[in-house]
Write a protein that holds these residues in place. Structure first.
Motif, PDB file in Angstrom:
ATOM      1  N   GLY B 174      22.962  73.349  10.922  1.00 46.99           N
ATOM      2  CA  GLY B 174      22.744  72.456  12.065  1.00 46.99           C
ATOM      3  C   GLY B 174      21.602  72.941  12.937  1.00 46.99           C
ATOM      4  O   GLY B 174      20.726  72.175  13.337  1.00 46.99           O
ATOM      5  N   ILE B 175      21.585  74.247  13.223  1.00 50.81           N
ATOM      6  CA  ILE B 175      20.538  74.823  14.075  1.00 50.81           C
ATOM      7  C   ILE B 175      19.180  74.648  13.393  1.00 50.81           C
ATOM      8  O   ILE B 175      18.199  74.247  14.032  1.00 50.81           O
ATOM      9  CB  ILE B 175      20.823  76.311  14.350  1.00 50.81           C
ATOM     10  N   LEU B 176      19.131  74.906  12.079  1.00 51.71           N
ATOM     11  CA  LEU B 176      17.856  74.801  11.373  1.00 51.71           C
ATOM     12  C   LEU B 176      17.384  73.354  11.269  1.00 51.71           C
ATOM     13  O   LEU B 176      16.196  73.097  11.067  1.00 51.71           O
ATOM     14  CB  LEU B 176      17.970  75.409   9.967  1.00 51.71           C
ATOM     15  N   SER B 177      18.322  72.403  11.407  1.00 56.60           N
ATOM     16  CA  SER B 177      17.932  70.995  11.298  1.00 56.60           C
ATOM     17  C   SER B 177      17.194  70.509  12.536  1.00 56.60           C
ATOM     18  O   SER B 177      16.539  69.482  12.506  1.00 56.60           O
ATOM     19  CB  SER B 177      19.169  70.119  11.079  1.00 56.60           C
ATOM     20  N   ILE B 200      19.487  73.077  24.558  1.00 56.91           N
ATOM     21  CA  ILE B 200      18.554  72.234  23.807  1.00 56.91           C
ATOM     22  C   ILE B 200      18.941  72.162  22.323  1.00 56.91           C
ATOM     23  O   ILE B 200      19.049  71.079  21.757  1.00 56.91           O
ATOM     24  CB  ILE B 200      17.095  72.757  23.927  1.00 56.91           C
ATOM     25  N   ILE B 201      19.158  73.323  21.693  1.00 57.15           N
ATOM     26  CA  ILE B 201      19.316  73.328  20.230  1.00 57.15           C
ATOM     27  C   ILE B 201      20.723  72.895  19.811  1.00 57.15           C
ATOM     28  O   ILE B 201      20.890  71.956  19.031  1.00 57.15           O
ATOM     29  CB  ILE B 201      18.991  74.721  19.641  1.00 57.15           C
ATOM     30  N   LEU B 202      21.762  73.584  20.317  1.00 53.10           N
ATOM     31  CA  LEU B 202      23.122  73.299  19.844  1.00 53.10           C
ATOM     32  C   LEU B 202      23.549  71.846  20.065  1.00 53.10           C
ATOM     33  O   LEU B 202      24.121  71.235  19.160  1.00 53.10           O
ATOM     34  CB  LEU B 202      24.126  74.274  20.474  1.00 53.10           C
ATOM     35  N   PRO B 203      23.270  71.253  21.240  1.00 56.80           N
ATOM     36  CA  PRO B 203      23.677  69.844  21.394  1.00 56.80           C
ATOM     37  C   PRO B 203      23.064  68.939  20.331  1.00 56.80           C
ATOM     38  O   PRO B 203      23.701  67.989  19.883  1.00 56.80           O
ATOM     39  CB  PRO B 203      23.162  69.470  22.789  1.00 56.80           C
ATOM     40  N   GLN B 204      21.829  69.238  19.924  1.00 61.79           N
ATOM     41  CA  GLN B 204      21.191  68.405  18.903  1.00 61.79           C
ATOM     42  C   GLN B 204      21.703  68.745  17.506  1.00 61.79           C
ATOM     43  O   GLN B 204      21.698  67.897  16.613  1.00 61.79           O
ATOM     44  CB  GLN B 204      19.677  68.593  18.935  1.00 61.79           C
ATOM     45  N   ALA B 205      22.125  70.002  17.329  1.00 60.43           N
ATOM     46  CA  ALA B 205      22.639  70.420  16.019  1.00 60.43           C
ATOM     47  C   ALA B 205      23.983  69.755  15.724  1.00 60.43           C
ATOM     48  O   ALA B 205      24.386  69.643  14.573  1.00 60.43           O
ATOM     49  CB  ALA B 205      22.775  71.938  15.969  1.00 60.43           C
ATOM     50  N   MET B 206      24.661  69.303  16.783  1.00 57.91           N
ATOM     51  CA  MET B 206      26.012  68.754  16.619  1.00 57.91           C
ATOM     52  C   MET B 206      26.073  67.621  15.607  1.00 57.91           C
ATOM     53  O   MET B 206      27.035  67.503  14.857  1.00 57.91           O
ATOM     54  CB  MET B 206      26.540  68.235  17.964  1.00 57.91           C
TER      55      MET B 206
END
Lengths: 259, 311
Positions: B174-177, B200-206
């Motif tokens: 997810g993080i790499l995406s 920034i990153i984790l919410p989008q990785a969800m």
């Protein structure tokens, strides 16, 4: 003349070198940008202009040379002849002074336009939401997007997204603004609205370094144009001279192909 | 002479053309074969007395079975919680700048993914044989392993720690995406690494993390059956206790299976709607729900009118 020389330049690149593995991208760049000056970096792709821009706010580390921003070496503590690498947190603090606008906008898609603007002021400058919001709304108004505060980036056109990105960078009250090909990803009819915002910004006296392929913008707005090729600064000078009457053969060839 | 000639048949007005749908004989044949096999299967299940449907009905809502479902659900929730939290930590460690931290996370994932979870459960269950007293290296602390490691704690440790290894890979994906430009933009704004990850990153990785996590939750619900080997009275073990007494093995395994299917079906429905929720903003229009698809199939088509609308 002596009064001008006494003023410390806002940005001073000192023999900057940068390699990606064996590929030498920057081969000893010297460049100065005075406060309030608008400098356009032009040149063929692969000439190193974007890399140079990214070295200014230390998104790229240097292999040699020093990058001075507002009187301090970016990313390092200078002690005698040694440059001590700074912690990431320290570098982040210096970046507050330097706004950056990217080719692909890089807005945060999970946040509204307003949230995009106030995120960094709240996290980094530790401002209250109300204070940051007030400034953010004024900035959105100034880029002509006062009615889009609650929209999500995906709901906006490319031109609108890039104007939001400019407002987001300005919301940190930077002293310098860097633009990395800000109109290259836009549909042709949307380029104008972004350039107009940048022109307005230049008129307020903001120090700006712009990597661009928009020769008309460079001619109209830039105080100075720097032509780069193959990791070197080939030619620089007033916009009208470099674009209108290039001295160097490579500059002439490049301009002939883009104009 | 013009190249474009008038159509020869002018008897039909432009609005009166109707579309005749193509026939699909192959579809009808394959459907018939499948229905035939299904009927055979159903008939054998209904008529074979060894299934013991009467016994199944009797034990379906037995008190110890229901209690077993409770423990199964409890284990699923606790172990997934451990798996997700530890998984996020491991995922962040996997992409850390420090090579020792990176290697430690990799070693963890490699160990727990590389050994069967059943073996891990047995290890935790027999921990007292390895460390009779646990002190965590703290002087003065002396805990009796036999008393701390109950079957339930062994089950939670075994399943939770194992799940963390799998979750870390999902979170890492997810993080790499998330586009690299996002962390660059955050960095250029002066936002530090931790805040960038969190805000920034984790919410989008969800969006990438949620679907496989739902899948893992359903998998975990079934994997809890493994802890029957260390005598935790979850759904399977509760059934086993009953059939050890009355020898109605098959009917009680049916009871357990029915409950597993019921609960996983409920979880699947939940997962479906959760995924739909997180797909919002990523797609222009959402795929239809099964209910909407059903309505589309039974809807009667009328010929297109001149306005092009379907009546």
């Amino acid at each position: 003349m002596s009064a001008v020389a006494a003023i410390e330049p806002m940005i001073k690149a000192d023999a900057i070198r940068k390699n990606y593995g064996r590929l030498e991208v920057l081969k000893g760049i010297d460049l100065q940008v005075q406060q309030g000056e608008v400098v356009c970096l032009i040149g063929p792709s692969g000439s190193g202009k974007s890399t140079l821009l990214r070295c200014i706010n230390h998104l790229e580390t240097l292999d040699a040379g020093r990058m001075w921003v507002d009187g301090a070496v970016m990313g390092y503590d200078l002690k005698g002849s040694k440059l001590h690498e700074q912690s990431h947190a320290r570098i982040c603090r210096s970046r507050v002074e330097i706004g950056m606008v990217f080719q692909h906008f890089n807005l945060f898609p999970h946040m509204t336009v307003l949230e995009n603007l106030i995120e960094a002021p709240r996290l980094v400058l530790r401002e209250k939401r109300s204070v940051a919001t007030q400034r953010a709304l004024k900035l959105l108004e100034s880029v002509g997007l006062g009615d889009k505060a609650k929209a999500y980036p995906r709901q906006l056109s490319g031109g609108q997204q890039q104007r939001v990105a400019i407002a987001r960078a300005l919301c940190m009250k930077p002293k310098v603004m860097l633009f990395d090909e800000p109109t290259s990803a836009l549909d042709p009819e949307l380029v104008g609205e972004v350039l107009k915002v940048m022109k307005d910004l230049a008129a307020t006296g903001m120090t700006m370094v712009v990597v661009t392929h928009e020769m008309n913008f460079a001619r109209d707005v830039a105080d100075r144009v720097v032509f780069m090729d193959d990791g070197h600064v080939v030619e620089q000078g007033p916009a009208a001279e470099v674009i209108g009457n290039p001295q160097h053969e490579r500059t002439r060839a490049f301009l002939a192909s883009v104009l | 002479m013009s190249v474009l000639t008038e159509p020869r048949e002018t008897a039909v007005a432009p609005d009166d053309y109707t579309i005749v749908k193509a026939k699909h004989p192959g579809r009808w044949i394959s459907a018939a074969v499948i229905v035939f096999v299904a009927i055979l299967l159903l008939r054998s299940v209904m008529t074979n007395p060894n299934f013991g449907w009467g016994t199944v009905g009797m034990y379906l809502r037995d008190v110890s079975i229901v209690r077993g479902i409770g423990i199964t659900l409890e284990l699923t929730v606790i172990c997934m919680a451990i798996g997700i939290v530890l998984g996020v930590v491991l995922a962040v460690m996997r992409i850390a700048a420090n090579p020792v931290v990176r290697t430690a996370a990799f070693a963890y994932v490699n160990f727990f993914r590389g050994t069967p979870v059943l073996v891990q459960l047995l290890f935790w269950y027999n921990l007292a044989a390895l460390y009779p007293s646990i002190s965590f290296g703290i002087p003065g602390l002396d805990l009796d392993a036999n008393r701390i490691i109950t079957p339930m704690t062994a089950a939670i440790l075994g399943l939770g720690l194992n799940q963390a290894a799998y979750m870390s890979e999902i979170v890492r994906a997810g993080i790499l995406s998330v586009e690299h430009g996002q962390s660059e933009a955050a960095g250029a704004l002066g936002i530090n690494r931790l805040q960038t990850m969190r805000r920034i990153i984790l919410p989008q990785a969800m969006r990438v993390i949620i679907p496989p996590t739902g899948n893992e939750t359903i998998g975990m619900l079934k994997t809890t059956a493994l802890v029957s080997v260390i005598s935790v009275p979850e759904l399977l073990y509760s059934s086993q206790i009953i059939y050890a007494r009355n020898f109605e093995t098959i009917p009680l395994l049916m009871v357990a299976s029915i409950w597993y299917i019921v609960v996983t079906s409920i979880l699947s429905i939940g997962q479906y709607y959760l995924e739909r929720h997180y797909a919002k903003g990523g797609q222009r229009s959402l795929p239809p729900t099964p209910w909407q698809q059903l309505k589309r199939i039974v809807r009667v088509h009328a010929p297109l009118t001149s306005k092009g609308a379907i009546k």
